[in-house]
Design a protein around this motif. Structure first.
Motif, PDB file in Angstrom:
ATOM      1  N   VAL A 159      -2.943  -0.310 -24.466  1.00  0.00           N
ATOM      2  CA  VAL A 159      -2.248  -0.320 -23.181  1.00  0.00           C
ATOM      3  C   VAL A 159      -3.170  -0.782 -22.055  1.00  0.00           C
ATOM      4  CG1 VAL A 159      -2.595   2.075 -22.412  1.00  0.00           C
ATOM      5  CG2 VAL A 159      -0.489   0.894 -21.852  1.00  0.00           C
ATOM      6  N   THR A 160      -4.455  -0.465 -22.146  1.00  0.00           N
ATOM      7  CA  THR A 160      -5.373  -0.877 -21.086  1.00  0.00           C
ATOM      8  C   THR A 160      -5.496  -2.394 -21.025  1.00  0.00           C
ATOM      9  OG1 THR A 160      -7.382  -0.127 -19.983  1.00  0.00           O
ATOM     10  CG2 THR A 160      -7.651  -0.914 -22.242  1.00  0.00           C
ATOM     11  N   ARG A 161      -5.305  -3.069 -22.159  1.00  0.00           N
ATOM     12  CA  ARG A 161      -5.410  -4.536 -22.219  1.00  0.00           C
ATOM     13  C   ARG A 161      -4.322  -5.233 -21.413  1.00  0.00           C
ATOM     14  NH1 ARG A 161     -10.250  -4.600 -22.891  1.00  0.00           N
ATOM     15  NH2 ARG A 161     -11.081  -3.871 -24.855  1.00  0.00           N
ATOM     16  N   LEU A 162      -3.225  -4.534 -21.125  1.00  0.00           N
ATOM     17  CA  LEU A 162      -2.168  -5.134 -20.312  1.00  0.00           C
ATOM     18  C   LEU A 162      -2.662  -5.498 -18.914  1.00  0.00           C
ATOM     19  CD1 LEU A 162       0.826  -2.808 -21.256  1.00  0.00           C
ATOM     20  CD2 LEU A 162       0.463  -5.190 -21.978  1.00  0.00           C
ATOM     21  N   ALA A 163      -3.752  -4.866 -18.477  1.00  0.00           N
ATOM     22  CA  ALA A 163      -4.286  -5.146 -17.146  1.00  0.00           C
ATOM     23  C   ALA A 163      -5.572  -5.963 -17.200  1.00  0.00           C
ATOM     24  CB  ALA A 163      -4.516  -3.846 -16.380  1.00  0.00           C
ATOM     25  N   HIS A 184      -8.438  -2.129 -13.375  1.00  0.00           N
ATOM     26  CA  HIS A 184      -7.311  -2.089 -14.308  1.00  0.00           C
ATOM     27  C   HIS A 184      -6.171  -1.225 -13.758  1.00  0.00           C
ATOM     28  CE1 HIS A 184      -9.994  -3.930 -17.233  1.00  0.00           C
ATOM     29  NE2 HIS A 184      -8.951  -4.103 -18.027  1.00  0.00           N
ATOM     30  N   GLY A 234      -2.576  -2.750 -12.940  1.00  0.00           N
ATOM     31  CA  GLY A 234      -1.403  -2.181 -13.604  1.00  0.00           C
ATOM     32  C   GLY A 234      -0.289  -1.865 -12.621  1.00  0.00           C
ATOM     33  N   THR A 281       4.494   2.763 -17.366  1.00  0.00           N
ATOM     34  CA  THR A 281       3.524   1.936 -18.090  1.00  0.00           C
ATOM     35  C   THR A 281       2.355   1.573 -17.183  1.00  0.00           C
ATOM     36  OG1 THR A 281       5.276   1.036 -19.496  1.00  0.00           O
ATOM     37  CG2 THR A 281       3.204  -0.205 -19.394  1.00  0.00           C
ATOM     38  N   GLY A 282       2.652   1.197 -15.951  1.00  0.00           N
ATOM     39  CA  GLY A 282       1.582   0.886 -15.001  1.00  0.00           C
ATOM     40  C   GLY A 282       0.667   2.072 -14.763  1.00  0.00           C
ATOM     41  N   ILE A 293      -1.679   2.774 -17.760  1.00  0.00           N
ATOM     42  CA  ILE A 293      -2.848   1.889 -17.764  1.00  0.00           C
ATOM     43  C   ILE A 293      -4.002   2.574 -17.032  1.00  0.00           C
ATOM     44  CG2 ILE A 293      -3.802  -0.277 -16.871  1.00  0.00           C
ATOM     45  CD1 ILE A 293      -0.984  -1.519 -17.425  1.00  0.00           C
ATOM     46  N   SER A 300      -5.362   5.488 -18.978  1.00  0.00           N
ATOM     47  CA  SER A 300      -6.140   5.020 -20.133  1.00  0.00           C
ATOM     48  C   SER A 300      -7.596   4.767 -19.763  1.00  0.00           C
ATOM     49  CB  SER A 300      -5.521   3.749 -20.725  1.00  0.00           C
ATOM     50  OG  SER A 300      -5.794   2.599 -19.942  1.00  0.00           O
ATOM     51  N   ARG A 301      -7.840   4.335 -18.539  1.00  0.00           N
ATOM     52  CA  ARG A 301      -9.213   4.034 -18.126  1.00  0.00           C
ATOM     53  C   ARG A 301     -10.068   5.298 -18.127  1.00  0.00           C
ATOM     54  NH1 ARG A 301     -10.255  -0.681 -19.418  1.00  0.00           N
ATOM     55  NH2 ARG A 301     -11.891  -0.901 -17.893  1.00  0.00           N
TER      56      ARG A 301
END
Length: 174
Positions: free
Chosen positions: A34-38, A110, A114, A136-137, A140, A143-144
């Protein structure tokens, strides 16, 4: 003022430690994904896809995503160089679960990216889907911390920056 900053710093470390001590293999994989989305190239691709390829009623949200993402990224870079807060040092036996683009932690780029993508799109979509995009945003950003590369305060600052940039843009009619 100093005592407030010290208390905030202790809170930041305590919450971060609580998250990283509860890591689980299935969550590790989810949070890494999920972190990769940003990540910058992915965020730009998502934004351009919405701005240029979405149905016409959502393209305006894509344009808002683009300028919110761009201006908030500029703000992140300025603030990171102004504050130069080092990334968290995790306890012995724990490590960051992703590589980081630079050594500075505040604010989280990130988390900022997000919400810079999620907020404009969530405002344009029907309510249930908008909540999913907004959630979802926010995940993110969470997740960091889970991955050990940001303090919660870094994430909150990034979220605030995203909201402020969007609000200013909306007030200016962008």
């Amino acid at each position: 003022m100093t005592s407030i900053l010290l208390r905030l710093g202790r809170w930041d470390r305590r919450v971060l430690l609580a998250l990283v001590m509860r890591r689980r293999p299935f969550l590790d994989l989810f949070m890494r994904s999920v972190t990769r989305l940003a990540d910058w190239p992915v965020a730009v691709a998502i934004t351009l896809t919405v701005a240029l390829g979405a149905p016409p009623e959502y393209q305006e949200a894509g344009v808002r995503m683009a300028w919110t993402l761009g201006f908030s990224h500029l703000g992140v870079e300025v603030l990171k160089r102004a504050f130069t807060r080092e990334r968290p040092r995790l306890p012995v036996g724990l490590e960051w679960l992703v590589t980081v683009p630079d050594r500075f932690s505040f604010p989280s780029g990130h988390a900022t990216a997000g919400l810079s993508m999620a907020l404009p799109l969530a405002l344009a979509l029907p309510l249930p889907l908008g909540f999913v995009i907004l959630g979802t945003g926010m995940v993110i950003g969470i997740s960091r911390c889970y991955l050990g590369v940001h303090y919660p305060g870094d994430v909150l600052a990034g979220w605030s920056l995203s909201g402020a940039v969007l609000a200013v843009g909306l007030l200016l009619g962008l």
